[in-house]
Motif scaffolding. Structure first.
Motif, PDB file in Angstrom:
ATOM      1  N   GLY A   8     -25.414  33.216  82.939  1.00  0.00           N
ATOM      2  CA  GLY A   8     -25.294  32.164  83.935  1.00  0.00           C
ATOM      3  C   GLY A   8     -24.587  30.933  83.390  1.00  0.00           C
ATOM      4  O   GLY A   8     -24.139  30.884  82.247  1.00  0.00           O
ATOM      5  N   GLU A   9     -24.502  29.950  84.229  1.00  0.00           N
ATOM      6  CA  GLU A   9     -23.825  28.711  83.881  1.00  0.00           C
ATOM      7  C   GLU A   9     -24.862  27.651  83.539  1.00  0.00           C
ATOM      8  O   GLU A   9     -25.871  27.528  84.200  1.00  0.00           O
ATOM      9  CB  GLU A   9     -23.008  28.261  85.090  1.00  0.00           C
ATOM     10  CG  GLU A   9     -22.388  26.915  84.963  1.00  0.00           C
ATOM     11  CD  GLU A   9     -21.738  26.480  86.258  1.00  0.00           C
ATOM     12  OE1 GLU A   9     -21.785  25.277  86.540  1.00  0.00           O
ATOM     13  OE2 GLU A   9     -21.226  27.335  86.984  1.00  0.00           O
ATOM     14  N   THR A  10     -24.591  26.896  82.492  1.00  0.00           N
ATOM     15  CA  THR A  10     -25.446  25.763  82.171  1.00  0.00           C
ATOM     16  C   THR A  10     -24.592  24.506  82.151  1.00  0.00           C
ATOM     17  O   THR A  10     -23.488  24.503  81.645  1.00  0.00           O
ATOM     18  CB  THR A  10     -26.143  25.925  80.805  1.00  0.00           C
ATOM     19  OG1 THR A  10     -25.156  26.039  79.800  1.00  0.00           O
ATOM     20  CG2 THR A  10     -27.048  27.126  80.780  1.00  0.00           C
ATOM     21  N   LEU A  49     -37.342  31.394  88.587  1.00  0.00           N
ATOM     22  CA  LEU A  49     -35.888  31.252  88.761  1.00  0.00           C
ATOM     23  C   LEU A  49     -35.497  29.800  89.013  1.00  0.00           C
ATOM     24  O   LEU A  49     -34.490  29.318  88.479  1.00  0.00           O
ATOM     25  CB  LEU A  49     -35.401  32.145  89.904  1.00  0.00           C
ATOM     26  CG  LEU A  49     -35.492  33.649  89.645  1.00  0.00           C
ATOM     27  CD1 LEU A  49     -35.112  34.429  90.895  1.00  0.00           C
ATOM     28  CD2 LEU A  49     -34.629  34.046  88.462  1.00  0.00           C
ATOM     29  N   VAL A  50     -36.297  29.091  89.808  1.00  0.00           N
ATOM     30  CA  VAL A  50     -36.022  27.671  90.034  1.00  0.00           C
ATOM     31  C   VAL A  50     -36.195  26.895  88.724  1.00  0.00           C
ATOM     32  O   VAL A  50     -35.389  26.020  88.395  1.00  0.00           O
ATOM     33  CB  VAL A  50     -36.925  27.092  91.150  1.00  0.00           C
ATOM     34  CG1 VAL A  50     -36.799  25.580  91.225  1.00  0.00           C
ATOM     35  CG2 VAL A  50     -36.572  27.727  92.484  1.00  0.00           C
ATOM     36  N   TRP A  53     -33.176  27.506  86.555  1.00  0.00           N
ATOM     37  CA  TRP A  53     -32.053  26.713  87.051  1.00  0.00           C
ATOM     38  C   TRP A  53     -32.211  25.242  86.649  1.00  0.00           C
ATOM     39  O   TRP A  53     -31.264  24.619  86.166  1.00  0.00           O
ATOM     40  CB  TRP A  53     -31.941  26.827  88.568  1.00  0.00           C
ATOM     41  CG  TRP A  53     -30.967  25.842  89.134  1.00  0.00           C
ATOM     42  CD1 TRP A  53     -29.620  25.960  89.197  1.00  0.00           C
ATOM     43  CD2 TRP A  53     -31.287  24.556  89.689  1.00  0.00           C
ATOM     44  NE1 TRP A  53     -29.072  24.831  89.759  1.00  0.00           N
ATOM     45  CE2 TRP A  53     -30.077  23.954  90.059  1.00  0.00           C
ATOM     46  CE3 TRP A  53     -32.475  23.864  89.893  1.00  0.00           C
ATOM     47  CZ2 TRP A  53     -30.017  22.692  90.638  1.00  0.00           C
ATOM     48  CZ3 TRP A  53     -32.412  22.608  90.462  1.00  0.00           C
ATOM     49  CH2 TRP A  53     -31.195  22.037  90.838  1.00  0.00           C
ATOM     50  N   SER A  56     -31.541  24.817  83.099  1.00  0.00           N
ATOM     51  CA  SER A  56     -30.132  24.991  82.756  1.00  0.00           C
ATOM     52  C   SER A  56     -29.352  23.703  82.983  1.00  0.00           C
ATOM     53  O   SER A  56     -28.288  23.501  82.406  1.00  0.00           O
ATOM     54  CB  SER A  56     -29.516  26.138  83.566  1.00  0.00           C
ATOM     55  OG  SER A  56     -29.280  25.749  84.898  1.00  0.00           O
ATOM     56  N   ARG A  57     -29.881  22.827  83.822  1.00  0.00           N
ATOM     57  CA  ARG A  57     -29.236  21.550  84.099  1.00  0.00           C
ATOM     58  C   ARG A  57     -29.826  20.395  83.298  1.00  0.00           C
ATOM     59  O   ARG A  57     -29.286  19.304  83.317  1.00  0.00           O
ATOM     60  CB  ARG A  57     -29.370  21.207  85.589  1.00  0.00           C
ATOM     61  CG  ARG A  57     -28.757  22.206  86.531  1.00  0.00           C
ATOM     62  CD  ARG A  57     -27.244  22.123  86.462  1.00  0.00           C
ATOM     63  NE  ARG A  57     -26.616  22.823  87.551  1.00  0.00           N
ATOM     64  CZ  ARG A  57     -25.959  23.967  87.420  1.00  0.00           C
ATOM     65  NH1 ARG A  57     -25.872  24.529  86.248  1.00  0.00           N
ATOM     66  NH2 ARG A  57     -25.400  24.542  88.449  1.00  0.00           N
ATOM     67  N   HIS A  63     -34.554  26.020  78.591  1.00  0.00           N
ATOM     68  CA  HIS A  63     -33.896  27.133  79.278  1.00  0.00           C
ATOM     69  C   HIS A  63     -33.978  28.395  78.423  1.00  0.00           C
ATOM     70  O   HIS A  63     -34.383  29.460  78.891  1.00  0.00           O
ATOM     71  CB  HIS A  63     -32.439  26.771  79.570  1.00  0.00           C
ATOM     72  CG  HIS A  63     -31.651  27.904  80.119  1.00  0.00           C
ATOM     73  ND1 HIS A  63     -31.012  28.818  79.319  1.00  0.00           N
ATOM     74  CD2 HIS A  63     -31.420  28.281  81.393  1.00  0.00           C
ATOM     75  CE1 HIS A  63     -30.416  29.712  80.069  1.00  0.00           C
ATOM     76  NE2 HIS A  63     -30.645  29.411  81.337  1.00  0.00           N
ATOM     77  N   TYR A  67     -36.029  31.863  79.126  1.00  0.00           N
ATOM     78  CA  TYR A  67     -35.241  33.091  79.255  1.00  0.00           C
ATOM     79  C   TYR A  67     -35.659  34.145  78.236  1.00  0.00           C
ATOM     80  O   TYR A  67     -35.601  35.333  78.514  1.00  0.00           O
ATOM     81  CB  TYR A  67     -33.753  32.771  79.102  1.00  0.00           C
ATOM     82  CG  TYR A  67     -32.871  33.879  79.581  1.00  0.00           C
ATOM     83  CD1 TYR A  67     -32.651  34.081  80.938  1.00  0.00           C
ATOM     84  CD2 TYR A  67     -32.253  34.743  78.688  1.00  0.00           C
ATOM     85  CE1 TYR A  67     -31.850  35.106  81.395  1.00  0.00           C
ATOM     86  CE2 TYR A  67     -31.453  35.772  79.134  1.00  0.00           C
ATOM     87  CZ  TYR A  67     -31.253  35.947  80.482  1.00  0.00           C
ATOM     88  OH  TYR A  67     -30.466  36.968  80.931  1.00  0.00           O
ATOM     89  N   ASN A  80     -31.355  38.128  86.618  1.00  0.00           N
ATOM     90  CA  ASN A  80     -30.047  37.698  86.130  1.00  0.00           C
ATOM     91  C   ASN A  80     -29.106  38.887  85.900  1.00  0.00           C
ATOM     92  O   ASN A  80     -27.941  38.824  86.262  1.00  0.00           O
ATOM     93  CB  ASN A  80     -30.211  36.903  84.837  1.00  0.00           C
ATOM     94  CG  ASN A  80     -28.916  36.321  84.351  1.00  0.00           C
ATOM     95  OD1 ASN A  80     -28.183  35.699  85.106  1.00  0.00           O
ATOM     96  ND2 ASN A  80     -28.620  36.530  83.088  1.00  0.00           N
TER      97      ASN A  80
END
Length: 142
Positions: A8-10, A49-50, A53, A56-57, A63, A67, A80
């Protein structure tokens, strides 16, 4: 033990109120997700999942901790990598959405166009949930 790859994107905030709020949201969601492990009506995976997310921000450290967690990590990794939603979670989600729509209809809170809009929205979400696989490809019985 090798570390699973996160695809995913972080985009981590360096500092500020938004970062603090995202970290708080992440920890609240982890708390609710852990409670959901023992309470049958509270789903676990969506909260995790929230949290993933939000972390990740806000925090690469938290994170990666979530994970790769021994017990919580496989749930978010399955989503994922394979977009897997367990059958129990599917049944619970669709049942709760149906019950919510029935309650809103019974109480007469919304006008007809509102009920139609809510019903269509919930139907789309239910369709998405149902069409996701229930088992990882490597665990499908042959």
């Amino acid at each position: 033990m090798s570390q699973p790859e996160f695809t995913g994107e972080t985009k981590v905030e360096k500092s500020g109120l938004r970062r603090i709020c995202l970290m708080g949201l992440g920890w609240v969601c982890i708390f609710l997700g852990v409670i959901g492990i023992v309470l049958p009506l509270l789903p676990t995976t969506p909260f995790l999942l929230v949290a993933l997310w939000a972390f990740s921000r806000s925090s690469i450290r938290f994170h990666n901790w979530l994970y790769t967690h021994k017990y919580l990590g496989p749930m978010v990794q399955d989503w994922n990598k394979f977009r897997v939603i367990p059958m129990k979670a599917k049944i619970l989600a669709v049942t709760m959405m149906s019950a919510s729509l029935a309650l809103v209809t019974y109480k007469g809170i919304l006008p007809l166009w509102g009920l139609i809009l809510v019903g269509l929205s919930l139907s789309c979400v239910a369709f998405f949930i149902i069409k996701c696989p229930s088992l990882r490809p490597d665990k499908v019985p042959e």
